[in-house]
Design a protein around this motif. Structure first.
Motif, PDB file in Angstrom:
ATOM      1  N   MET A  83      -6.376  12.571 -11.991  1.00  0.00           N
ATOM      2  CA  MET A  83      -7.101  11.446 -11.411  1.00  0.00           C
ATOM      3  C   MET A  83      -6.513  11.055 -10.054  1.00  0.00           C
ATOM      4  N   ASN A  84      -5.190  11.090  -9.955  1.00  0.00           N
ATOM      5  CA  ASN A  84      -4.524  10.707  -8.709  1.00  0.00           C
ATOM      6  C   ASN A  84      -4.834  11.659  -7.561  1.00  0.00           C
ATOM      7  N   MET A  85      -5.140  12.913  -7.894  1.00  0.00           N
ATOM      8  CA  MET A  85      -5.372  13.914  -6.851  1.00  0.00           C
ATOM      9  C   MET A  85      -6.835  14.338  -6.791  1.00  0.00           C
ATOM     10  N   ASP A  86      -7.727  13.523  -7.317  1.00  0.00           N
ATOM     11  CA  ASP A  86      -9.156  13.826  -7.315  1.00  0.00           C
ATOM     12  C   ASP A  86      -9.731  13.522  -5.929  1.00  0.00           C
ATOM     13  N   PRO A  87     -10.224  14.545  -5.203  1.00  0.00           N
ATOM     14  CA  PRO A  87     -10.723  14.309  -3.839  1.00  0.00           C
ATOM     15  C   PRO A  87     -11.961  13.422  -3.789  1.00  0.00           C
ATOM     16  N   GLU A  88     -12.683  13.301  -4.907  1.00  0.00           N
ATOM     17  CA  GLU A  88     -13.844  12.418  -4.923  1.00  0.00           C
ATOM     18  C   GLU A  88     -13.427  10.951  -4.956  1.00  0.00           C
ATOM     19  N   ILE A  89     -12.232  10.694  -5.502  1.00  0.00           N
ATOM     20  CA  ILE A  89     -11.705   9.324  -5.546  1.00  0.00           C
ATOM     21  C   ILE A  89     -10.831   9.054  -4.322  1.00  0.00           C
ATOM     22  N   TYR A  90      -9.967  10.035  -4.004  1.00  0.00           N
ATOM     23  CA  TYR A  90      -9.028   9.894  -2.882  1.00  0.00           C
ATOM     24  C   TYR A  90      -9.242  11.074  -1.927  1.00  0.00           C
ATOM     25  N   PRO A  91     -10.107  10.919  -0.921  1.00  0.00           N
ATOM     26  CA  PRO A  91     -10.308  12.011   0.043  1.00  0.00           C
ATOM     27  C   PRO A  91      -8.980  12.475   0.638  1.00  0.00           C
ATOM     28  N   GLU A  92      -8.861  13.788   0.836  1.00  0.00           N
ATOM     29  CA  GLU A  92      -7.607  14.393   1.315  1.00  0.00           C
ATOM     30  C   GLU A  92      -6.430  13.913   0.462  1.00  0.00           C
ATOM     31  N   PRO A  93      -6.461  14.185  -0.821  1.00  0.00           N
ATOM     32  CA  PRO A  93      -5.430  13.642  -1.720  1.00  0.00           C
ATOM     33  C   PRO A  93      -4.013  14.110  -1.420  1.00  0.00           C
ATOM     34  N   GLU A  94      -3.866  15.250  -0.747  1.00  0.00           N
ATOM     35  CA  GLU A  94      -2.527  15.755  -0.423  1.00  0.00           C
ATOM     36  C   GLU A  94      -1.898  15.025   0.755  1.00  0.00           C
ATOM     37  N   SER A  95      -2.691  14.187   1.430  1.00  0.00           N
ATOM     38  CA  SER A  95      -2.185  13.452   2.598  1.00  0.00           C
ATOM     39  C   SER A  95      -1.727  12.057   2.176  1.00  0.00           C
ATOM     40  N   PHE A  96      -0.648  11.594   2.786  1.00  0.00           N
ATOM     41  CA  PHE A  96      -0.090  10.271   2.510  1.00  0.00           C
ATOM     42  C   PHE A  96      -0.836   9.244   3.358  1.00  0.00           C
ATOM     43  N   LYS A  97      -1.715   8.475   2.720  1.00  0.00           N
ATOM     44  CA  LYS A  97      -2.558   7.516   3.429  1.00  0.00           C
ATOM     45  C   LYS A  97      -2.530   6.157   2.721  1.00  0.00           C
ATOM     46  N   PRO A  98      -1.547   5.328   3.015  1.00  0.00           N
ATOM     47  CA  PRO A  98      -1.476   4.002   2.389  1.00  0.00           C
ATOM     48  C   PRO A  98      -2.717   3.157   2.646  1.00  0.00           C
ATOM     49  N   GLU A  99      -3.424   3.450   3.735  1.00  0.00           N
ATOM     50  CA  GLU A  99      -4.611   2.665   4.080  1.00  0.00           C
ATOM     51  C   GLU A  99      -5.677   2.696   2.982  1.00  0.00           C
TER      52      GLU A  99
ATOM     53  N   ALA B  88       0.832  -1.202   0.000  1.00  0.00           N
ATOM     54  CA  ALA B  88       0.000   0.000   0.000  1.00  0.00           C
ATOM     55  C   ALA B  88       0.870   1.258   0.000  1.00  0.00           C
ATOM     56  N   VAL B  89       1.981   1.223   0.742  1.00  0.00           N
ATOM     57  CA  VAL B  89       2.920   2.354   0.755  1.00  0.00           C
ATOM     58  C   VAL B  89       3.470   2.603  -0.646  1.00  0.00           C
ATOM     59  N   LEU B  90       3.814   1.548  -1.346  1.00  0.00           N
ATOM     60  CA  LEU B  90       4.370   1.687  -2.688  1.00  0.00           C
ATOM     61  C   LEU B  90       3.358   2.323  -3.640  1.00  0.00           C
ATOM     62  N   LEU B  91       2.104   1.883  -3.578  1.00  0.00           N
ATOM     63  CA  LEU B  91       1.086   2.441  -4.460  1.00  0.00           C
ATOM     64  C   LEU B  91       0.719   3.872  -4.076  1.00  0.00           C
ATOM     65  N   GLU B  92       0.632   4.144  -2.784  1.00  0.00           N
ATOM     66  CA  GLU B  92       0.290   5.500  -2.349  1.00  0.00           C
ATOM     67  C   GLU B  92       1.387   6.477  -2.762  1.00  0.00           C
ATOM     68  N   THR B  93       2.641   6.026  -2.748  1.00  0.00           N
ATOM     69  CA  THR B  93       3.737   6.873  -3.230  1.00  0.00           C
ATOM     70  C   THR B  93       3.553   7.190  -4.707  1.00  0.00           C
ATOM     71  N   MET B  94       3.276   6.157  -5.509  1.00  0.00           N
ATOM     72  CA  MET B  94       3.066   6.381  -6.949  1.00  0.00           C
ATOM     73  C   MET B  94       1.895   7.320  -7.189  1.00  0.00           C
ATOM     74  N   ARG B  95       0.854   7.172  -6.386  1.00  0.00           N
ATOM     75  CA  ARG B  95      -0.308   8.045  -6.557  1.00  0.00           C
ATOM     76  C   ARG B  95       0.061   9.501  -6.295  1.00  0.00           C
ATOM     77  N   MET B  96       0.766   9.748  -5.215  1.00  0.00           N
ATOM     78  CA  MET B  96       1.044  11.126  -4.833  1.00  0.00           C
ATOM     79  C   MET B  96       2.026  11.817  -5.766  1.00  0.00           C
ATOM     80  N   VAL B  97       3.008  11.092  -6.265  1.00  0.00           N
ATOM     81  CA  VAL B  97       4.025  11.750  -7.099  1.00  0.00           C
ATOM     82  C   VAL B  97       3.676  11.693  -8.580  1.00  0.00           C
TER      83      VAL B  97
END
Length: 509
Positions: A413-429, A369-378
């Motif tokens: 898409m990676n930073m869309d708050p409707e898909i990923y709430p609080e997209p600027e926060s690192f949340k592997p969960e 999850a950490v690996l994917l959340e990193t890819m999402r954020m960057v």
């Protein structure tokens, strides 16, 4: 306001003799695209190109999407470009058979339609099926104890030794990790490893690094061919060609050497790598009808195709995996609580310093999850890969004429708050459901549809094994007085972090 450079470029374009385009062509394109949701029109001949050198392209498109919506079109020089900004649109259209075209541009054309990245039609389809099949046969799977997992551990163990030898002194992780990430793909392709201080590895790094700089110098030429007629631009294009020749020669020499080795064999043996599989197939096709649909080299030079596949796998596989690993370490520095959770998860399964294997993967959902959340954020490749539609499309009330460049706004898409709430926060969960790692159907970093990244399983194997084993062996920190690199990074072939160094200290057992 335009810069002086933009004014000079506009003056050149207004006064040049364009044999490749006419005012009729421009008028026709405008008529065809009138029903498309329009973005900014831009300038004659140039479209929005003058504005693209002020900020990274993905940020320019992101701002446009706020004004023009989830699907809009812009004129990029000669090329009509349509941007897709939702996962729904991307899934719908990139899964179609008529979405798999590649742009007809000067830099793409340097590959002459060979390889896997820029190839199209029957060649691309048959090569993709072949590569998927042979990757699995070589052990590129998310299963434990595959033959290729052993090859990855050769690199991890040597890297751990090198980091121990650094004795906590600051090292350049891109340079240190780079050789081992290179070696993973090289072992898969042709059972080859670069040794420390290998001149060929130095050559590859120089060519790849220089290539990124050169591409940036002529990128406008991808959309405005006359730009390449400017003084000095043809020289840049010729240097790109020479770099490609040098890299191709390295792979071609290995193909020739392997052919000679195989001629001395007295009995057939199990293929050791992708090159063996290719040469086995080439032997089979010598007696095959040229028009047979099983022929994976339809109307192309087989050796040239093999070499360009190696070029593609080498450049794409190395760059994305290395950059992802570097960003993940940066994320751990920026999010120490997440780093603590990673180590706590590892401790439940293996002791400090012990090997983490693919057999442990299902017990370590947080790490994946950490690996994917990193890819999402960057947003490693923030604009994905440009597709071309081979037939006219209808998107709602809009028409997209065949031959349009289709750009997925992955970063949007990676930073869309409707898909990923609080997209600027690192949340592997985000990627864990009921205690299990889950790739959501909205995660687009590996692409989607028929052109989805062919090496995504290899990347996931590499990243899981390298990251988990380094986290289980070392503490790491920035050199004293230096700040953690910002997430802005620098945009080349991928979105990469600014150069940085790390100090690695062995964990106490």
């Amino acid at each position: 306001m335009w810069s002086n450079r933009d004014e000079r470029l506009f003056f050149f374009c207004e006064n040049a003799n364009f044999s490749y385009i006419s005012t009729v062509d421009l008028h026709d394109d405008a008529e065809k695209s009138r029903s498309i949701n329009k973005g900014p029109w831009g300038f004659p001949f140039l479209g929005i190109l003058p504005f693209m050198n002020r900020r990274p392209p993905h940020l320019v498109y992101l701002n446009m999407s706020k004004q023009y919506g989830d699907v809009f079109s812009v004129q990029m020089g000669n090329n009509l470009t349509v941007c897709l900004g939702t996962t729904k649109l991307m899934k719908e259209f990139f899964s179609r058979n008529d979405s798999t075209g590649r742009p007809d541009t000067p830099l793409n054309n340097l590959m002459e339609g060979y390889g896997i990245i820029t190839s199209q039609g029957a060649l691309w389809k048959r090569q993709r099926v072949f590569l998927h099949e042979k990757f699995r046969a070589l052990g590129v799977k998310l299963w434990p104890n595959t033959r290729f997992e052993k090859s990855i551990f050769v690199e991890i163990e040597e890297l751990v030794t090198e980091l121990n030898d650094s004795k906590g002194q600051a090292v350049n992780p891109a340079r240190l990790f780079g050789r081992h990430i290179h070696n993973v793909i090289c072992q898969l392709m042709m059972s080859y490893r670069f040794e420390p201080n290998d001149k060929n590895f130095t050559m590859f790094n120089e060519r790849v690094s220089r290539g990124m700089q050169l591409f940036g110098q002529v990128l406008i030429g991808e959309h405005l061919r006359a730009y390449l007629k400017l003084p000095g631009k043809m020289a840049v294009l010729n240097e790109i060609k020479r770099n490609l020749v040098d890299i191709s020669k390295f792979h071609r020499d290995h193909v020739i050497e392997r052919v000679k080795q195989r001629e001395t064999l007295t009995a057939a043996k199990e293929p050791a790598d992708l090159l063996d599989y290719y040469l086995d197939r080439l032997d089979e096709e010598k007696s095959m009808d040229k028009n047979d649909k099983k022929n994976i080299f339809p109307d192309v030079d087989p050796v040239k195709q093999i070499v360009q596949v190696m070029n593609d796998l080498f450049s794409a596989g190395m760059d994305t995996s290395l950059t992802s690993l570097l960003w993940t370490f940066i994320m751990m520095l920026k999010n120490p609580e997440a780093a603590s959770k990673v180590r706590a998860e590892i401790r439940k399964v293996v002791a400090v310093g012990e090997r983490v294997t693919m057999a442990h993967r299902l017990e370590m959902p947080y790490i994946e999850a950490v690996l994917l959340e990193t890819m999402r954020m960057v947003s490693l490749v923030p604009l994905g890969t440009t597709h071309v539609n081979t037939e006219d499309w209808k998107i709602g009330e809009y028409t997209v004429p065949a031959g349009t460049h289709i750009v997925p706004l992955i970063n949007k898409m990676n930073m869309d708050p409707e898909i990923y709430p609080e997209p600027e926060s690192f949340k592997p969960e985000r990627f864990i459901r009921e205690g299990k790692f889950t790739i959501t159907d909205t995660f687009m970093q590996f692409g989607i549809g028929q052109r989805m990244c062919i090496g995504n399983m290899l990347a996931r194997m590499e990243l899981f094994l390298f990251f988990s084993n380094l986290m289980n062996s070392f503490e790491f920190s920035m050199p004293e007085g230096e700040d953690v690199p910002p997430l802005d990074g620098v945009l080349g072939s991928t979105h990469a972090p600014l150069p940085f160094k790390l100090c690695f200290k062995p964990l106490v057992v």
